[in-house]
Design a protein around this motif. Structure first.
Motif, PDB file in Angstrom:
ATOM      1  N   THR A   6      -3.193  11.867  -5.830  1.00 36.97           N
ATOM      2  CA  THR A   6      -3.080  12.513  -4.806  1.00 36.97           C
ATOM      3  C   THR A   6      -3.462  14.033  -5.151  1.00 36.97           C
ATOM      4  O   THR A   6      -3.696  14.823  -4.067  1.00 36.97           O
ATOM      5  N   ALA A   7      -3.355  14.578  -6.545  1.00 35.64           N
ATOM      6  CA  ALA A   7      -3.402  16.018  -6.666  1.00 35.64           C
ATOM      7  C   ALA A   7      -4.950  16.091  -6.737  1.00 35.64           C
ATOM      8  O   ALA A   7      -5.173  17.384  -6.817  1.00 35.64           O
ATOM      9  N   THR A   8      -5.887  15.104  -6.741  1.00 37.98           N
ATOM     10  CA  THR A   8      -7.270  15.596  -7.057  1.00 37.98           C
ATOM     11  C   THR A   8      -8.255  14.731  -6.072  1.00 37.98           C
ATOM     12  O   THR A   8      -9.253  15.360  -6.086  1.00 37.98           O
ATOM     13  N   VAL A   9      -7.761  13.831  -5.409  1.00 37.65           N
ATOM     14  CA  VAL A   9      -8.379  13.126  -4.422  1.00 37.65           C
ATOM     15  C   VAL A   9      -8.062  13.462  -3.098  1.00 37.65           C
ATOM     16  O   VAL A   9      -7.035  13.108  -2.693  1.00 37.65           O
ATOM     17  N   PRO A  10      -9.422  14.114  -2.227  1.00 41.64           N
ATOM     18  CA  PRO A  10      -8.707  14.384  -0.951  1.00 41.64           C
ATOM     19  C   PRO A  10      -8.609  13.134   0.082  1.00 41.64           C
ATOM     20  O   PRO A  10      -9.092  12.242  -0.179  1.00 41.64           O
ATOM     21  N   ARG A  11      -7.544  13.490   1.006  1.00 40.95           N
ATOM     22  CA  ARG A  11      -7.331  12.468   1.954  1.00 40.95           C
ATOM     23  C   ARG A  11      -6.812  11.241   1.271  1.00 40.95           C
ATOM     24  O   ARG A  11      -6.918  10.025   2.010  1.00 40.95           O
ATOM     25  N   TYR A  12      -6.560  11.095   0.295  1.00 35.40           N
ATOM     26  CA  TYR A  12      -5.966   9.984  -0.828  1.00 35.40           C
ATOM     27  C   TYR A  12      -4.683   9.262   0.148  1.00 35.40           C
ATOM     28  O   TYR A  12      -4.574   8.352   0.430  1.00 35.40           O
ATOM     29  N   THR A  13      -3.807  10.083   0.380  1.00 28.70           N
ATOM     30  CA  THR A  13      -2.600   9.713   1.110  1.00 28.70           C
ATOM     31  C   THR A  13      -2.681   9.040   2.344  1.00 28.70           C
ATOM     32  O   THR A  13      -1.926   8.540   3.024  1.00 28.70           O
ATOM     33  N   ARG A  14      -3.751   9.607   3.059  1.00 24.24           N
ATOM     34  CA  ARG A  14      -4.127   9.085   4.376  1.00 24.24           C
ATOM     35  C   ARG A  14      -4.627   7.571   4.422  1.00 24.24           C
ATOM     36  O   ARG A  14      -4.263   6.887   5.417  1.00 24.24           O
ATOM     37  N   VAL A  15      -4.937   7.213   3.226  1.00 27.23           N
ATOM     38  CA  VAL A  15      -5.236   5.678   3.161  1.00 27.23           C
ATOM     39  C   VAL A  15      -4.262   5.076   2.351  1.00 27.23           C
ATOM     40  O   VAL A  15      -4.181   3.727   2.780  1.00 27.23           O
ATOM     41  N   ILE A  16      -3.628   5.667   1.232  1.00 29.58           N
ATOM     42  CA  ILE A  16      -2.897   4.970   0.508  1.00 29.58           C
ATOM     43  C   ILE A  16      -1.243   5.317   0.919  1.00 29.58           C
ATOM     44  O   ILE A  16      -1.180   6.545   0.395  1.00 29.58           O
ATOM     45  N   SER A  17      -0.577   4.285   1.060  1.00 30.74           N
ATOM     46  CA  SER A  17       0.785   4.556   1.409  1.00 30.74           C
ATOM     47  C   SER A  17       1.798   4.711   0.064  1.00 30.74           C
ATOM     48  O   SER A  17       2.630   5.404   0.174  1.00 30.74           O
ATOM     49  N   LYS A  18       1.294   4.049  -1.037  1.00 28.21           N
ATOM     50  CA  LYS A  18       2.112   3.855  -2.095  1.00 28.21           C
ATOM     51  C   LYS A  18       1.145   4.236  -3.363  1.00 28.21           C
ATOM     52  O   LYS A  18       0.972   3.199  -4.097  1.00 28.21           O
ATOM     53  N   PRO A  19       1.162   5.284  -3.765  1.00 28.57           N
ATOM     54  CA  PRO A  19       0.206   5.822  -4.735  1.00 28.57           C
ATOM     55  C   PRO A  19       0.805   5.381  -6.218  1.00 28.57           C
ATOM     56  O   PRO A  19       2.188   5.283  -6.369  1.00 28.57           O
ATOM     57  N   MET A  20      -0.027   4.848  -7.018  1.00 30.39           N
ATOM     58  CA  MET A  20       0.478   4.537  -8.450  1.00 30.39           C
ATOM     59  C   MET A  20      -0.547   4.913  -9.542  1.00 30.39           C
ATOM     60  O   MET A  20      -1.816   4.548  -9.024  1.00 30.39           O
ATOM     61  N   TRP A  21      -0.315   5.470 -10.808  1.00 34.50           N
ATOM     62  CA  TRP A  21      -1.241   5.436 -11.717  1.00 34.50           C
ATOM     63  C   TRP A  21      -0.646   5.313 -13.255  1.00 34.50           C
ATOM     64  O   TRP A  21       0.672   4.960 -13.229  1.00 34.50           O
ATOM     65  N   GLN A  31      -5.158  -2.514  -6.761  1.00 37.10           N
ATOM     66  CA  GLN A  31      -5.072  -2.965  -5.299  1.00 37.10           C
ATOM     67  C   GLN A  31      -5.339  -1.511  -4.505  1.00 37.10           C
ATOM     68  O   GLN A  31      -6.361  -1.777  -3.456  1.00 37.10           O
ATOM     69  N   ASN A  32      -4.897  -0.434  -4.806  1.00 43.91           N
ATOM     70  CA  ASN A  32      -4.980   1.018  -4.044  1.00 43.91           C
ATOM     71  C   ASN A  32      -6.670   1.345  -4.295  1.00 43.91           C
ATOM     72  O   ASN A  32      -7.286   1.806  -3.642  1.00 43.91           O
ATOM     73  N   CYS A  33      -7.133   1.061  -5.517  1.00 43.84           N
ATOM     74  CA  CYS A  33      -8.420   1.347  -5.861  1.00 43.84           C
ATOM     75  C   CYS A  33      -9.446   0.539  -4.976  1.00 43.84           C
ATOM     76  O   CYS A  33     -10.470   1.326  -4.474  1.00 43.84           O
ATOM     77  N   ARG A  34      -9.142  -0.550  -5.022  1.00 43.74           N
ATOM     78  CA  ARG A  34     -10.200  -1.538  -4.068  1.00 43.74           C
ATOM     79  C   ARG A  34     -10.065  -1.161  -2.685  1.00 43.74           C
ATOM     80  O   ARG A  34     -10.979  -1.199  -1.949  1.00 43.74           O
ATOM     81  N   MET A  35      -8.829  -0.653  -2.110  1.00 41.23           N
ATOM     82  CA  MET A  35      -8.682  -0.737  -0.904  1.00 41.23           C
ATOM     83  C   MET A  35      -9.528   0.984  -0.467  1.00 41.23           C
ATOM     84  O   MET A  35     -10.019   1.117   0.465  1.00 41.23           O
ATOM     85  N   PHE A  36      -9.291   1.998  -1.449  1.00 41.37           N
ATOM     86  CA  PHE A  36      -9.490   3.262  -1.233  1.00 41.37           C
ATOM     87  C   PHE A  36     -11.350   3.297  -1.303  1.00 41.37           C
ATOM     88  O   PHE A  36     -12.056   3.903  -0.756  1.00 41.37           O
ATOM     89  N   ASN A  37     -11.884   2.564  -2.513  1.00 39.00           N
ATOM     90  CA  ASN A  37     -13.228   2.838  -3.033  1.00 39.00           C
ATOM     91  C   ASN A  37     -14.093   1.577  -2.356  1.00 39.00           C
ATOM     92  O   ASN A  37     -15.448   1.908  -2.764  1.00 39.00           O
ATOM     93  N   LYS A  38     -13.495   0.496  -2.148  1.00 43.08           N
ATOM     94  CA  LYS A  38     -14.449  -0.653  -1.627  1.00 43.08           C
ATOM     95  C   LYS A  38     -15.187  -1.092  -2.895  1.00 43.08           C
ATOM     96  O   LYS A  38     -14.689  -1.423  -3.878  1.00 43.08           O
TER      97      LYS A  38
END
Length: 592
Positions: free
Chosen positions: A516-531, A559-566
């Motif tokens: 969320t600190a480096t990827v623009p619009r990440y929180t618009r797509v991913i509701s529950k970030p994890m790293w 799962q977040n990676c697959r959803m955001f990056n296809k």
């Protein structure tokens, strides 16, 4: 020779000449901490300098510490050199490596031969007296030849005292000046390429011949790049640096002269000298010119080879040498395989330069691992991309140092250090490393899990990989559901191992930091970030109750990676790490 074996007065004098150069180092925090650990800097002064944000003020603060050490604690200067020549300090600061090399090869004596201020006054006084006598004699001679009379010229300038040549630092206090502007470096410059250091001789570079001296050998710029394992040498202007500045910039700004091309006439015997030669030997001018032209031809041939303008020899036409440019090369001997590191291949058969999964081997010992091999000869039996090591040495892809070489890799006292890796097993970077006593792995304190503390390491330390390997055979088989429902407290070793595997595979740190600190619009797509760093923190704080909670957070990352990056490159990278995690999970829990 060991720099610390030098007389104390020489070390103090060298320290006096190098205070300004040392104070201009970048990021001096580790350097100052080392001095504080050895009680060479007061605590209050240390904290004052560390808190400084302005670069110039910080450099002044470091200089103040060094100046105070010289004036008030001269007896501790030898201790200073001892503590800053430690491996973890030398790996971080190139300026200290150059100073140590200067003490080793004797070039430091240039500074010791510089006169003190008192000696300068005395020398200048003698020169003034001598000049005065010359002026008197000249004046007397003029009076004898000319008649006295008024003169339209003023001779007051002749009576001005000459300026005293004082040795001063090339830096003004707090000012950073590029070293290629120093008078001392008019003839030569310290250069680096990768982890290799050398001295560039300006005049030799301009002539297009071997101009870089490193570890007792002479190299052309391209050969020096290959020696450092950083490429085939064609882009040497960008690969070789002086104080982190590529030679390309120095050439463009006119600080260095580009290598000259020599045109060699076909009929060497009829060449005539351009200027008159003073030849003391009985050989003819024609012989001298012939020999000079032969050398020029060899230098031109070498330069053309570096820039890729000369055709390869017939035996190399089908060999792509670019596959040998990596700093580490895959090697094999029969059914045994490993990785050869160019930077360690200094002693040839005696250097532990080949790493397998279990240990480091010399080429001779590596050949012995293939039990079916009867007539063992490492140069011919070890293959890399289908070519023997003998071929790689011949093509100067690998370099064997002289038997008289006294570099760090060739010193007998450094043989034990070759038992472990030179870089961290997780992040693949150098620094202050903790070495496992069983396997060749080494780690930064913060890269290992659990995080390492010096006070708890003990004399014999095993990394998590070795501890898990020892205990794995004692564990019973489990079902997948049983593993997920088991408590984390009894499986902390397994969880830490799985996290280490993920950190190791994530070489680009794509999944390590908060997206969320480096990827623009990440929180618009991913509701529950994890790293990964968050999973590590939760594991260390014991926020997970069951293994299933830990595994759930890890799988949430992918799962977040697959959803955001296809299906882009990051999506494929996440799928690969997810597959590796599932495979390791089944293995260490012995799930059937």
């Amino acid at each position: 020779m060991d720099p610390l074996d030098l007389p104390e007065e020489e070390l103090i004098r060298f320290f006096h000449c190098k205070k300004t150069e040392i104070s201009c180092m970048e990021e001096p925090h580790t350097f100052l901490s080392q001095l504080r650990d050895h009680n060479l800097v007061p605590e209050d002064l240390y904290r004052k300098v560390i808190k400084m944000k302005c670069k110039n003020r910080r450099q002044d603060g470091v200089y103040q510490i060094l100046d105070r050490l010289e004036k008030e604690r001269r007896d501790c200067v030898k201790l200073f050199w001892d503590c800053v020549f430690k491996n973890h300090i030398l790996q971080k600061y190139s300026v200290l490596r150059l100073l140590r090399n200067s003490l080793r090869d004797g070039s430091f004596r240039y500074y010791l031969e510089l006169p003190d201020a008192e000696e300068q006054d005395s020398i200048q006084g003698s020169e003034d007296k001598a000049n005065e006598k010359k002026r008197k004699k000249s004046s007397e001679g003029t009076e004898e030849q000319e008649k006295p009379g008024p003169s339209p010229f003023s001779y007051h300038s002749q009576n001005k005292p000459a300026k005293k040549p004082m040795f001063t630092s090339p830096f003004k206090k707090g000012e950073k000046v590029d070293i290629w502007m120093w008078d001392f470096y008019k003839a030569q410059l310290p250069v680096t390429c990768g982890d290799k250091e050398g001295t560039l001789f300006r005049d030799k570079l301009a002539r297009g011949c071997k101009s870089i001296q490193s570890q007792g050998h002479w190299f052309t710029p391209g050969e020096f790049v290959r020696f450092a394992g950083k490429g085939n040498g064609k882009r040497w202007k960008q690969s070789i640096c002086c104080q982190n500045t590529p030679l390309q910039r120095l050439l463009e700004e006119g600080h260095l002269q580009s290598p000259k091309r020599h045109t060699v006439q076909k009929n060497l015997k009829i060449q005539l000298p351009v200027i008159s030669l003073e030849v003391s030997s009985p050989e003819s001018v024609s012989d001298v010119e012939t020999e000079r032209s032969r050398k020029d031809h060899e230098e031109e041939r070498t330069l053309k080879q570096e820039e890729g303008e000369e055709e390869h020899e017939e035996e190399d036409e089908e060999v792509d040498l670019s596959k040998f440019n990596d700093y580490a090369l895959p090697v094999s001997c029969g059914s045994v395989s490993g990785v050869l590191y160019k930077s360690r291949f200094a002693g040839g058969s005696c250097s532990k330069s080949i790493r397998t999964e279990e240990s480091w081997f010399t080429p001779e010992d590596f050949v012995k691992q293939e039990l079916t091999q009867t007539d063992r000869h490492w140069k011919k039996d070890i293959l890399c991309h289908g070519k023997t090591l003998e071929y790689l040495v011949k093509k100067k892809i690998l370099f064997v140092h002289s038997l008289l070489c006294r570099c760090v890799l060739c010193c007998a006292e450094n043989k034990l250090e070759q038992e472990n890796d030179d870089v961290c097993f997780i992040c693949n970077s150098p620094g202050n490393l903790v070495c496992c006593d069983v396997c060749p792995r080494a780690f930064h304190h913060h890269c290992h899990l659990p995080v390492l503390q010096d006070r708890t390491l003990g004399s014999n330390w095993l990394c998590t990989y070795c501890v898990l390997k020892t205990n794995h055979r004692l564990w019973i088989h489990m079902t997948k559901q049983g593993a997920l429902n088991s408590h984390v407290s009894g499986n902390i070793l397994r969880c830490e191992y799985l996290l280490l595997c993920l950190y190791k595979e994530d070489a680009l740190c794509v999944f390590t930091k908060d997206p969320t600190a480096t990827v623009p619009r990440y929180t618009r797509v991913i509701s529950k970030p994890m790293w990964l760093d968050r999973v590590k923190t939760k594991l260390q704080k014991k926020e997970y109750k069951t293994v299933g909670e830990f595994v759930g957070d890890v799988r949430l990352i992918f799962q977040n990676c697959r959803m955001f990056n296809k299906d882009n490159e990051f999506g494929k990278m996440g799928a690969r790490l997810n597959k590796m995690f599932d495979r390791e999970f089944l293995t260490i829990f012995k799930i059937q």
